[in-house]
Write a protein that holds these residues in place. Structure first.
Motif: not given
Length: 739
Positions: A570-575, A577-579, A603-605, A632-636
């Protein structure tokens, strides 16, 4: 070297004895009626110089070994010719006849001074313009290096073309500042002469006015020159850094495996700065010093050509010592920078692995290791500073000696009425200016070579073509996701003699899930890396919908093939931004919430995430747990709706509920080609195809039940490959019977 020095000293002593004998014979041994004058004396001086040269040259030839350096013979020749050339110049230019037929420089004192000055000048020539009459290989290498340095410098000049307006303005103000600066000492001497003689208010005010005017012009010109050059340097540095960074990120993954991170950061920071200085700073100082030297030399000669010849003794000494000092100092400075980089690497490793350091109680050993690195840097700095101290001491002593000699001779000229006190003060100021300019020219010449060397390193990366090409243009409107590995053979760049895959073949069909299993190091991750086109196989090829993988356009391929690694980055920033990382249809800063409706990750579901989109993840996701980073990586990956999805042990840090939600999300894409690397039996046994890999080869493939019935490698290694059905509650029939 010592032998040549001893022979040269002996030759000088022999020449000194010969000259002294001729001097005393000419001055005291012959009656005035027998002493020739004018052109006859000059002809005899040249004849005696030839005899001296033959005698001293024969002496050197007898004592030196065959093939000795020609610098000794050239220096002896220059010493013998100095007297005749000097007398010829006086007679032709000033119609001043020689004192006697042995020459005015034949006295012991003058002969020793002339020999010393000539030896220094010869040494200066040999240091700065070494003998090129070496072997053919040496000449070829030297010529190639000069041509390469010239080509690199011209290329840097071409990179500075966008700053032409700044550079032209800087050169104009440079010339203006130098011209104004040259007249300041001249009017300073005028003021002293006015104060030392009959005071004339008008002349005094005029001299003060011009001195102030030229001082103001020099200050304004120097300020504008420096500002424009610094603007040019900053603009060039920015352009080169951006170009270099763009070139680096386009390189293949193997390039980053064999190239150290410190080397890349050094190119981006230190070398680009040095390269930018070669035009904006070095050319600035070089031109300023050269223009100043020429102007100051003309003014010095106009004040006193005799005193100018005396001061010439200093310049070769300064140039020689400066060049030797530059070479040694630059070498030690490079070693200091390397040691600092090693110390920083040690500190960075410790800080990055502080949990491991704390767990194994190695704080003291890490501190000692860092102390050793710092001690090496300290020792190198001490050696570097010692070299600088010796150089400064030598240069100060030379300057004091020359000033003493100049003041003594200047006093003699004042007594004879050939020079005024004010002119002597002006001359001293010009001489100091001349010495500093000579030092600057020698230093900048060495620094420009260093800048060219830094530019060569930068251009090496700018010109490097990636071994894995990204220039293809194939991007079909639809992609089924049919993947075929055909007889692949591949070795990593760092281990070319150890194949990671050998004759590997595999087929993955759309809508099917393929699971790769096997012992660690068997080649599972290598398959993923090749499918992502991180590397190029040495033999065989990968087909995607019947087309070679390398024919697909780079951006298109990675929009259709997505991967989630075991340790997601992940990169610095918000969730948010990373997605939305890398998506062009999501405005920057707004992330997943502003993506098109079909691409919102839910993301929740889908991933079981229970965090706010605006939460800052910290450096490399340090503010999140392992499970949160994997979700988060899976959602991305899912937000891109890829046709081929690769999951490399992505559920290892997830709880049962999150894993179930992810499996449901994957099941919602029935036409997707899914490649899974997992160590959970519950995940693997649902695959349409299980492939057992070991030592880069396919051992078995089939469904879970088919492989269990065969009781082959999959059956035997199951207990080692999978965790003991943690939370899976597998049926008992899947366990192998006790032996």
């Amino acid at each position: 070297m010592m032998e040549s020095t001893k022979i040269f000293a002996a030759a000088i002593c022999l020449d000194l004895a010969v000259c002294s004998a001729l001097h005393y014979v000419a001055k005291f041994g012959l009656p005035p009626s027998l002493s020739p004058s004018g052109w006859q004396s000059l002809a005899q001086i040249w004849m005696l110089a030839g005899l001296r040269w033959a005698l001293v040259r024969l002496f050197c030839v007898v004592l030196t070994k065959p093939g000795s350096k020609a610098v000794l013979h050239r220096c002896v020749t220059a010493i013998c010719l100095l007297g005749p050339v000097y007398e010829s110049g006086l007679l032709v230019l000033f119609e001043k006849h020689p004192e006697h037929w042995s020459g005015s420089l034949s006295s012991p004192g003058k002969t020793l001074i002339a020999a010393t000055a000539t030896a220094i000048a010869s040494l200066f020539w040999e240091v700065n313009f070494p003998d090129s009459r070496g072997d053919a290989c040496g000449m070829s290498n030297g010529t190639e290096r000069k041509q390469r340095a010239r080509a690199l410098f011209m290329r840097v000049i071409r990179y500075s073309i966008p700053d032409a307006l700044f550079l032209c303005g800087a050169f104009v103000f440079l010339a203006f500042a130098v011209i104004c600066e040259m007249f300041i000492p001249f009017y300073t001497g005028k003021v002293i002469d006015i104060l030392g003689s009959h005071y004339q208010p008008t002349s005094f005010v005029t001299a003060i006015f011009y001195m102030g005017l030229f001082s103001m012009g020099s200050s304004v010109g120097a300020g504008l020159r420096g500002g424009l050059f610094m603007c040019s340097l900053s603009r060039l540095n920015k352009r080169v850094r951006v170009m270099l960074f763009q070139a680096l990120v386009k390189q293949e993954i193997g390039f980053f495996e064999v190239t150290k991170t410190g080397d890349l950061t050094s190119r981006l920071s230190t070398d680009t700065t040095l390269m930018s200085q070669s035009v904006a700073m070095n050319v600035n100082i070089l031109l300023r010093s050269l223009i100043n030297m020429v102007g100051v030399l003309v003014l010095m000669v106009s004040l006193s050509w005799k005193l100018t010849l005396v001061t010439f003794i200093e310049f070769p000494l300064i140039a020689i010592s400066q060049k030797i000092y530059n070479n040694r100092y630059e070498k030690l400075s490079k070693e200091v920078q390397d040691s600092i980089a090693q110390a920083n690497d040690t500190a960075g490793e410790c800080v990055a692995g502080i949990r491991t350091v704390r767990s194994f109680n190695t704080e003291r050993s890490e501190a000692r290791r860092y102390d050793d690195r710092i001690m090496v840097t300290h020792d190198l700095k001490t050696r570097r500073d010692t070299v600088r101290a010796v150089y400064l001491l030598f240069s100060r002593l030379v300057t004091l000696a020359i000033q003493f000699l100049m003041l003594y001779y200047g006093r003699q000229l004042i007594k004879r009425g050939e020079m005024s006190t004010g002119n002597l003060v002006s001359f001293i100021l010009y001489q100091e200016n001349m010495g500093s300019n000579v030092m600057s020219v020698v230093y900048i010449c060495g620094n420009m070579l260093n800048s060219v060397g830094a530019a060569a390193k930068v251009f090496e990366y700018l010109d490097r073509e990636p071994q894995v090409s990204t220039q293809e243009e194939l991007q079909p409107e639809t992609l089924r996701g049919h993947v075929q590995f055909q007889d692949l053979t591949f070795s990593y760049p760092t281990r070319p003699d150890r194949p990671a895959l050998k004759g590997f073949s595999l087929e993955m069909k759309p809508g099917h899930m393929t699971a790769l299993v096997g012992a660690s190091g068997g080649g599972k991750s290598t398959c993923v890396s090749l499918l992502e086109r991180f590397y190029q196989p040495q033999e065989g090829e990968i087909l995607l919908d019947g087309q070679p993988l390398h024919r697909y356009q780079h951006k298109y391929l990675h929009s259709m093939v997505a991967m989630v690694g075991q340790e997601p980055v992940l990169f610095s920033g918000s969730i948010r931004d990373n997605i939305a990382y890398g998506l062009t249809d999501c405005p920057p800063g707004e992330g997943a919430g502003s993506c098109p409706q079909g691409k919102r990750p839910r993301l929740h579901q889908q991933t079981g995430a229970r965090v706010c989109f605006g939460t800052d993840v910290g450096e490399r996701g340090s503010q999140l747990s392992g499970g949160q980073k994997q979700r988060i990586a899976i959602a991305r990956a899912l937000i891109r709706q890829p046709q081929v999805l690769i999951l490399d042990e992505v559920t290892s840090s997830l709880d049962t509920e999150s894993e179930h939600m992810i499996q449901q999300a994957l099941a919602s894409c029935p036409s997707q080609t899914l490649l899974v690397i997992a160590h959970r039996l519950k995940t693997v046994e649902k695959a349409d195809q299980i492939v057992v890999i070991d030592q880069g080869q396919v051992l078995e493939q089939g469904t879970h039940q088919e492989l269990m019935d065969k009781k082959g490698n999959y059956y035997k290694l199951r207990e080692r490959l999978f965790s003991e059905n943690n939370s899976s509650g597998s049926a008992d029939h899947s366990k192998p019977p006790s032996q």
